[in-house]
Design an enzyme around this catalytic site. Sequence first.
Site, PDB file in Angstrom:
ATOM      1  N   LYS A 188       0.843  -1.204   0.000  1.00  0.00           N
ATOM      2  CA  LYS A 188       0.000   0.000   0.000  1.00  0.00           C
ATOM      3  C   LYS A 188       0.873   1.246   0.000  1.00  0.00           C
ATOM      4  CE  LYS A 188      -1.785   2.711   3.142  1.00  0.00           C
ATOM      5  NZ  LYS A 188      -1.838   4.019   2.464  1.00  0.00           N
ATOM      6  N   GLU A 262      10.322   0.838  10.276  1.00  0.00           N
ATOM      7  CA  GLU A 262      11.300   1.905  10.045  1.00  0.00           C
ATOM      8  C   GLU A 262      10.554   3.204  10.284  1.00  0.00           C
ATOM      9  OE1 GLU A 262      12.934   4.788   8.751  1.00  0.00           O
ATOM     10  OE2 GLU A 262      12.893   4.028   6.680  1.00  0.00           O
TER      11      GLU A 262
HETATM   12  P1  NDP Z   1       1.893   7.697   8.598  1.00  0.00           P
HETATM   13  O1  NDP Z   1       2.683   6.860   9.514  1.00  0.00           O
HETATM   14  O2  NDP Z   1       0.463   7.924   8.914  1.00  0.00           O
HETATM   15  O3  NDP Z   1       1.970   7.109   7.118  1.00  0.00           O
HETATM   16  C1  NDP Z   1       2.765   6.039   6.670  1.00  0.00           C
HETATM   17  C2  NDP Z   1       1.923   5.002   5.946  1.00  0.00           C
HETATM   18  O4  NDP Z   1       1.076   4.313   6.867  1.00  0.00           O
HETATM   19  C3  NDP Z   1       0.994   5.581   4.891  1.00  0.00           C
HETATM   20  O5  NDP Z   1       0.881   4.684   3.816  1.00  0.00           O
HETATM   21  C4  NDP Z   1      -0.298   5.688   5.672  1.00  0.00           C
HETATM   22  O6  NDP Z   1      -1.444   5.820   4.886  1.00  0.00           O
HETATM   23  C5  NDP Z   1      -0.277   4.393   6.455  1.00  0.00           C
HETATM   24  N1  NDP Z   1      -1.151   4.366   7.608  1.00  0.00           N
HETATM   25  C6  NDP Z   1      -1.731   5.410   8.270  1.00  0.00           C
HETATM   26  N2  NDP Z   1      -2.472   4.975   9.314  1.00  0.00           N
HETATM   27  C7  NDP Z   1      -2.349   3.618   9.322  1.00  0.00           C
HETATM   28  C8  NDP Z   1      -2.862   2.577  10.168  1.00  0.00           C
HETATM   29  N3  NDP Z   1      -3.625   2.841  11.225  1.00  0.00           N
HETATM   30  N4  NDP Z   1      -2.526   1.308   9.897  1.00  0.00           N
HETATM   31  C9  NDP Z   1      -1.725   1.013   8.862  1.00  0.00           C
HETATM   32  N5  NDP Z   1      -1.216   1.954   8.008  1.00  0.00           N
HETATM   33  C10 NDP Z   1      -1.515   3.235   8.246  1.00  0.00           C
HETATM   34  O7  NDP Z   1       2.622   9.076   8.413  1.00  0.00           O
HETATM   35  P2  NDP Z   1       1.928  10.468   8.019  1.00  0.00           P
HETATM   36  O8  NDP Z   1       1.813  10.511   6.563  1.00  0.00           O
HETATM   37  O9  NDP Z   1       0.667  10.694   8.801  1.00  0.00           O
HETATM   38  O10 NDP Z   1       3.011  11.484   8.535  1.00  0.00           O
HETATM   39  C11 NDP Z   1       2.976  11.902   9.905  1.00  0.00           C
HETATM   40  C12 NDP Z   1       4.372  12.086  10.424  1.00  0.00           C
HETATM   41  O11 NDP Z   1       5.061  10.858  10.408  1.00  0.00           O
HETATM   42  C13 NDP Z   1       5.230  13.014   9.599  1.00  0.00           C
HETATM   43  O12 NDP Z   1       5.022  14.330   9.921  1.00  0.00           O
HETATM   44  C14 NDP Z   1       6.598  12.525   9.941  1.00  0.00           C
HETATM   45  O13 NDP Z   1       7.006  13.125  11.142  1.00  0.00           O
HETATM   46  C15 NDP Z   1       6.414  11.041  10.138  1.00  0.00           C
HETATM   47  N6  NDP Z   1       6.777  10.251   8.947  1.00  0.00           N
HETATM   48  C16 NDP Z   1       7.913   9.536   8.988  1.00  0.00           C
HETATM   49  C17 NDP Z   1       8.290   8.823   7.884  1.00  0.00           C
HETATM   50  C18 NDP Z   1       9.531   8.039   7.876  1.00  0.00           C
HETATM   51  O14 NDP Z   1      10.056   7.759   6.812  1.00  0.00           O
HETATM   52  N7  NDP Z   1      10.019   7.622   9.006  1.00  0.00           N
HETATM   53  C19 NDP Z   1       7.532   8.833   6.649  1.00  0.00           C
HETATM   54  C20 NDP Z   1       6.300   9.557   6.730  1.00  0.00           C
HETATM   55  C21 NDP Z   1       5.974  10.247   7.843  1.00  0.00           C
HETATM   56  P3  NDP Z   1      -1.867   7.323   4.503  1.00  0.00           P
HETATM   57  O15 NDP Z   1      -0.892   7.728   3.475  1.00  0.00           O
HETATM   58  O16 NDP Z   1      -3.176   7.253   3.960  1.00  0.00           O
HETATM   59  O17 NDP Z   1      -1.782   8.110   5.759  1.00  0.00           O
END
Ligand code: NDP
Length: 488
Positions: A188, A262
């Site tokens: 996903k 990660e």
């Molecule tokens: P998320 O952790 O929400 O997103 C990462 C992935 O998980 C996306 O595909 C997301 O879908 C999915 N996801 C969201 N909720 C769930 C759930 N309950 N169960 C399973 N999968 C889920 O990150 P955000 O996009 O909300 O970003 C928020 C913060 O996270 C950022 O501001 C940053 O600080 C951090 N972040 C860190 C990353 C890293 O590489 N370590 C990458 C991205 C964010 P969807 O896209 O629809 O939300």
Amino acid sequence: MTEELAFRGFEYAAAPESRAIVSLEDAYGHYVGGRWLEPSETYTTISPASEEPLAAVGQASAADVDAAVAAARSAFDSEWSALRPAERAKYLFRIARLLQERAREFAVLESLDGGKPIKESRDVDLPLAAAHFFYYAGWADKLEYAFPNRRPRPRGVAGQIIPWNFPLLMLAWKIAPALAAGNTVVLKPAETTPLTALLFCDVLRQAELPPGVVNIVTGDGRTGAALVEHDGVDKFAFTGSTEVGKAIQRELAGKGKGLTLELGGKAANIVFDDAPLDQAVEGIVNGIYFNQGHVCCAGSRLLVQESIEQPLVEKLKRRLSTLRVGDPLDKNTDVGAINSAAQLQKIEELVAAGEQEGAEIYQPPCRLPERGYWFVPTVFTGVAQSHRIAQEEIFGPVLSVLTFRTPEEAVEKANNTAYGLSAGIWTEKGSRILWMAQRMRAGVVWANTFNRFDPTSPFGGYKESGFGREGGLHGLEPYLRFDEDGGA
Ligand code: NDP
């Protein structure tokens, strides 16, 4: 000429990369069992640089996820797990070559959907994504040698959830080792950046990958949650926020499934007084303004030795005024658009907290486009350890500067975080690099460089940055079962 103008140099003429190479569909379904599944619900993915709608994309329901997992299971049982490893390798090599052939198309689409500068998608994301497939293709028929006397076998169906900061690259990090190890996949992509994953399905078609070996379902967190809750998945890999990572770990507790996480980071980039300052400034800029700071291992805390704080910060401010912020498709752009309105809001909120808590803000003069989501590259000086901007992941182009006097203090401050993904050390003394690296509680430690990636090198975190490694031999292990795990 004023000093300010001298720093800024001359204006650059626009050099936009043509969009013509990308042909977008109006609407996309889910890629399940080698075919397009009509979505029951859709949403629109937009360009964060212009807010222009790009395409309608499916919001996968639990039933869609179920169909994808069933397709992956059937492909695993019927064909993929029994395929000669050298044949598996051929598919991976094909995918790698196709990504290289279509690199420009993917790079343009990545910048369009995600907002990152074309020079980064072109020179970093795409070459590295192809390199990951090449690298793991090489291991596919050598697993017995990689893990001698341990009888490596695939785990089965891998569920993979990726974020929006490096959409295609994270897909490659996840899919390449999973397939090389003989697993099938349901992936996903993030809600805001699904398009390169959907274009990747066309690469799978060209590579004639057997149907069901890779399935892609799009949607928001609900789709991710449905995948995590699905009993038919044997191993999960997640990259994203610590909060969602914890929720996934709670959901999977006691179920005996494989899991790698990660998560976030708040890396220290540590500059000693003997470091070459101009080189360090480039490393600092690359550490925090690369990809708008949407980087989990970004060097978001600059720890600078007190005696050189002033000259270093001066050089840094001067360098900031030369960064070009704007159209991601312009080849001159250094800092592109913030990925989404929600992320922009989060950055603004944390920057406001930084000002309120008493840190001193610096932003160079900068004209931002009128539409879209943008944030000026920002430096905070006078930051205290307790400030939110020193503790929380901002995930934007915002640097917090702290100082130290001794190496011991640098270690103490660098490790004073809930995270532990990466660190950078700038000094001309090799012995000091080794001394520091041994004491960093961080999965990756860069010396006199920052944000360098290579498929042969394991990447992952300590503490709230997660567990498990991606890349290198370490990255294959979570996708394999071994004799010592018990069972056939
Ligand atoms: P998320 O952790 O929400 O997103 C990462 C992935 O998980 C996306 O595909 C997301 O879908 C999915 N996801 C969201 N909720 C769930 C759930 N309950 N169960 C399973 N999968 C889920 O990150 P955000 O996009 O909300 O970003 C928020 C913060 O996270 C950022 O501001 C940053 O600080 C951090 N972040 C860190 C990353 C890293 O590489 N370590 C990458 C991205 C964010 P969807 O896209 O629809 O939300």
